[in-house]
Every structure is written in C-alpha cells, then in structure tokens.
Scaffold this motif. Sequence first.
Motif, mmCIF file in Angstrom:
data_model
loop_
_atom_site.group_PDB
_atom_site.id
_atom_site.type_symbol
_atom_site.label_atom_id
_atom_site.label_comp_id
_atom_site.label_asym_id
_atom_site.label_seq_id
_atom_site.Cartn_x
_atom_site.Cartn_y
_atom_site.Cartn_z
ATOM 1 N N ALA A 1 0.647 39.002 -14.777
ATOM 2 C CA ALA A 1 1.485 38.793 -13.427
ATOM 3 C C ALA A 1 -0.284 40.216 -13.131
ATOM 4 N N ILE A 2 -0.175 40.309 -11.852
ATOM 5 C CA ILE A 2 -0.911 41.556 -11.487
ATOM 6 C C ILE A 2 -0.466 42.043 -9.835
ATOM 7 N N LYS A 3 -0.396 43.234 -9.907
ATOM 8 C CA LYS A 3 0.539 43.926 -8.870
ATOM 9 C C LYS A 3 -0.697 44.725 -8.289
ATOM 10 N N THR A 4 -1.363 45.290 -7.877
ATOM 11 C CA THR A 4 -1.934 46.144 -6.399
ATOM 12 C C THR A 4 -1.172 46.621 -5.500
ATOM 13 N N ILE B 1 -7.141 40.298 0.500
ATOM 14 C CA ILE B 1 -6.053 38.912 0.211
ATOM 15 C C ILE B 1 -6.174 37.768 0.568
ATOM 16 N N ALA B 2 -7.156 37.383 1.098
ATOM 17 C CA ALA B 2 -7.631 35.920 0.434
ATOM 18 C C ALA B 2 -7.014 35.149 -0.391
ATOM 19 N N ALA B 3 -7.491 36.388 -2.129
ATOM 20 C CA ALA B 3 -7.061 35.661 -3.189
ATOM 21 C C ALA B 3 -5.952 36.504 -4.152
ATOM 22 N N ALA B 4 -4.879 36.359 -2.401
ATOM 23 C CA ALA B 4 -3.570 36.527 -3.338
ATOM 24 C C ALA B 4 -1.909 35.811 -3.232
ATOM 25 N N THR B 5 -1.572 35.675 -4.107
ATOM 26 C CA THR B 5 -0.325 34.772 -4.234
ATOM 27 C C THR B 5 0.245 35.326 -3.407
ATOM 28 N N LEU B 6 0.802 36.388 -2.882
ATOM 29 C CA LEU B 6 1.926 37.569 -2.289
ATOM 30 C C LEU B 6 1.613 38.818 -1.854
ATOM 31 N N GLY C 1 8.774 55.261 -2.536
ATOM 32 C CA GLY C 1 8.478 54.448 -3.773
ATOM 33 C C GLY C 1 9.669 52.639 -3.661
ATOM 34 N N SER C 2 9.691 52.429 -2.420
ATOM 35 C CA SER C 2 10.656 51.233 -2.435
ATOM 36 C C SER C 2 9.715 50.553 -2.728
ATOM 37 N N GLY C 3 8.206 50.452 -1.621
ATOM 38 C CA GLY C 3 7.460 48.940 -1.615
ATOM 39 C C GLY C 3 6.726 48.602 -3.399
ATOM 40 N N CYS C 4 6.787 49.666 -3.712
ATOM 41 C CA CYS C 4 5.508 49.917 -4.370
ATOM 42 C C CYS C 4 6.694 49.108 -5.931
ATOM 43 N N ALA C 5 8.091 49.508 -5.853
ATOM 44 C CA ALA C 5 9.173 48.687 -6.747
ATOM 45 C C ALA C 5 9.758 47.443 -6.159
ATOM 46 N N LEU C 6 9.404 47.332 -5.490
ATOM 47 C CA LEU C 6 9.739 45.700 -4.791
ATOM 48 C C LEU C 6 8.666 45.235 -5.121
ATOM 49 N N SER C 7 7.166 45.060 -4.853
ATOM 50 C CA SER C 7 6.337 44.126 -4.919
ATOM 51 C C SER C 7 5.594 44.692 -6.869
ATOM 52 N N SER C 8 6.740 45.225 -7.384
ATOM 53 C CA SER C 8 6.174 45.712 -8.920
ATOM 54 C C SER C 8 7.468 44.633 -9.940
ATOM 55 N N ALA C 9 8.350 44.532 -9.322
ATOM 56 C CA ALA C 9 10.073 43.383 -10.033
ATOM 57 C C ALA C 9 9.479 42.038 -9.522
ATOM 58 N N ILE C 10 8.640 41.664 -8.084
ATOM 59 C CA ILE C 10 8.162 40.705 -7.738
ATOM 60 C C ILE C 10 7.223 40.189 -9.007
ATOM 61 N N ALA C 11 5.790 40.512 -9.516
ATOM 62 C CA ALA C 11 5.394 41.073 -10.042
ATOM 63 C C ALA C 11 6.242 40.717 -11.322
ATOM 64 N N ALA C 12 6.981 41.131 -12.242
ATOM 65 C CA ALA C 12 7.199 41.565 -13.082
ATOM 66 C C ALA C 12 7.774 39.946 -13.298
ATOM 67 N N ARG C 13 8.785 39.157 -12.337
ATOM 68 C CA ARG C 13 9.371 37.739 -12.189
ATOM 69 C C ARG C 13 8.402 37.578 -12.581
ATOM 70 N N LEU C 14 7.381 37.270 -11.874
ATOM 71 C CA LEU C 14 6.236 36.312 -11.436
ATOM 72 C C LEU C 14 5.689 35.973 -13.228
ATOM 73 N N LEU D 1 9.578 31.138 -10.118
ATOM 74 C CA LEU D 1 8.877 30.375 -9.204
ATOM 75 C C LEU D 1 8.375 31.664 -7.980
ATOM 76 N N LEU D 2 8.119 31.525 -6.570
ATOM 77 C CA LEU D 2 7.946 33.057 -6.233
ATOM 78 C C LEU D 2 8.658 33.251 -5.242
ATOM 79 N N HIS D 3 9.051 32.212 -4.784
ATOM 80 C CA HIS D 3 10.653 32.040 -3.333
ATOM 81 C C HIS D 3 11.722 32.704 -4.174
ATOM 82 N N GLU D 4 12.057 32.176 -5.855
ATOM 83 C CA GLU D 4 13.077 33.283 -5.982
ATOM 84 C C GLU D 4 13.057 34.378 -6.812
ATOM 85 N N ALA D 5 11.343 34.372 -6.869
ATOM 86 C CA ALA D 5 11.403 36.140 -7.039
ATOM 87 C C ALA D 5 11.209 36.975 -6.368
ATOM 88 N N VAL D 6 11.131 36.336 -4.969
ATOM 89 C CA VAL D 6 11.458 37.631 -3.873
ATOM 90 C C VAL D 6 12.320 37.048 -3.490
#
Length: 282
Positions: free
Chosen positions: A81-84, A134-139, A226-239, A244-249
């Motif tokens: 998984a990758i996050k930016t 954004i067009a390439a993003a899973t989320l 840092g809340s946005g960074c931690a949240l997006s990283s947590a989602i990426a880690a779960r992916l 699955l995306l919905h469950e990870a989010v």
Amino acid sequence: MSEYDPVDPPVALTIAGSDSGGGAGIQADLTAMTAHGVFGTAVVTATTAQHTRGVEGVHSVPADHVASQYAAVAGDFAVAAIKTGMLATAEIVETVTDSVADADAPLVVDPVMVAATGDRLLSPAAEDAYEDLIAAATLVTPNADEAEVLTGEPVETPADAERAARELVALGADAALVKGGHLAGTTDSTGNNVVVDTLVRGTDPDGGVDIGRFESPRIDTDATHGSGCALSSAIAARLARGELLHEAVEAAVAEMSEAVRRGYDVGEGPGAVNPAALDHGG
C-alpha cells in the motif's frame, strides 16, 4: 547464541514531507504504520521548519531525487500500500503521479494543502497538479479546507462534504473520504457534539456511488496536529494488511478518537495527536 526469529510484516510506503516538530508528516506516518504491525518505508518530498505553533519554512527535495527514492523502495520491497502526504511542488506532484502509475498496490492520497494552523503548504500550481494523482487514487482523504481547494466550492456541512466527495470520485478516484473535523458543529441523536466523516465510493462506470458516514465523539482539544497524516497512514496500513476499503476506513476513523484523546502535550502550541495510541485491532 540466540536463534534468529524474524517477522514478515506487510510493507507500506509513505511519500510525504518531514515535520521537524515530529507531530505530522513522515514521522506520524511511520509511527501509525508501526502501530498497525506494518513495516513503513518512506520517500521524503520536503523538509519543514515546523513546530506545534505553525510552519516556519518548507524546503523541497529535488524531484529527480524523489523519483530515485521511490525507485529504490519499489525495487527492493513488495509494497502492499502507498500513501502520499505533502508533495510540496507541482513538479513533485507530477513526479509522484508518474512514479506510482504502475504500482500494483492501493494508493491513499492525503492532499496535504492546508496545515491545522491554517498555513497554506502548496503553491496554486501544485494544487492544480493534483488532478491526475487523484484520478489514480484508491482513496483521497481531504479535510474540509482541502476539499474546498480541490472542488472550488465551500465545504461547511456534512451535505457539502458529500457533494465534494462525489466530485472527487467523478474526477476518477475510486473513493473519497472528506474529513469532518473542520466542519461546523454537528450533534448526534442524543445531542452530543460529533465529528462526521463522509465516505463516497464509486460503484460502477455509470456514476453510481455508495455513501457512508462515520460519527466520532468530538474531543475537547485543539491538539489535532498530525491527525490527517495518522488517519491516512492507518488506512493505508490496513489496506496493506488486506482489509477491504470500507472496513479499513471505518476502523481507522473509529480509532482516531483515541489517538486524539491521548494526544501528546508537547511544545508551546496545542500539541499533537498520538499515532502510537491507535488501537489497530491485532
């Protein structure tokens, strides 16, 4: 001599800026990934002179070195998984978009454009360059201010957040999560103040979507750095772990309340969230 007993965790990659104050950026990303049992790798896009009170300066890494860092990681690790995060300049946004084009991994795009302090972190040209990424993003995971920048429309209510998320999906993202921390006060059925995060997922080529709303108690603090960074990283880690995306989010949003509640009381400003407090559920 002790027996070597290694572990074999999933690998995730963060492509983001460094926060000299330690509360956001690469530092928060790697902490959140570790908390989820995922090995974190990193591509640094910029260094910041930053603390709990704000951003004093940003120094971008040359785009060719960003590409070299990515090639080094992608050539050695099975990135799951990758996050930016903060991508600093239009050239870096374009370089990252090109770099991840052939990646066989979910892509979480946190379009870091506005700091929690209100500081704008990108030039207008860099903001405009996000369309292809954004067009390439899973989320894609903007806060309300960033959703306004990306859509050109005000985002002040959960209804506005849904509209903005729909627009981001229409741009090509598989899904968009518009975070509700900056929205006007919202109460639940019992009158408690809550944060409402809105997830819109594209379901078919004809524009069908699935909409999810996640309510979390609003914690009485300004220490959300840092809340946005931690949240997006947590989602990426779960992916990366195969969720699955919905469950990870849903899981990552729920656990952020604890990361905020148990935030770091450091520095002379409001402080920062605590990614190490994320309850990753095993």
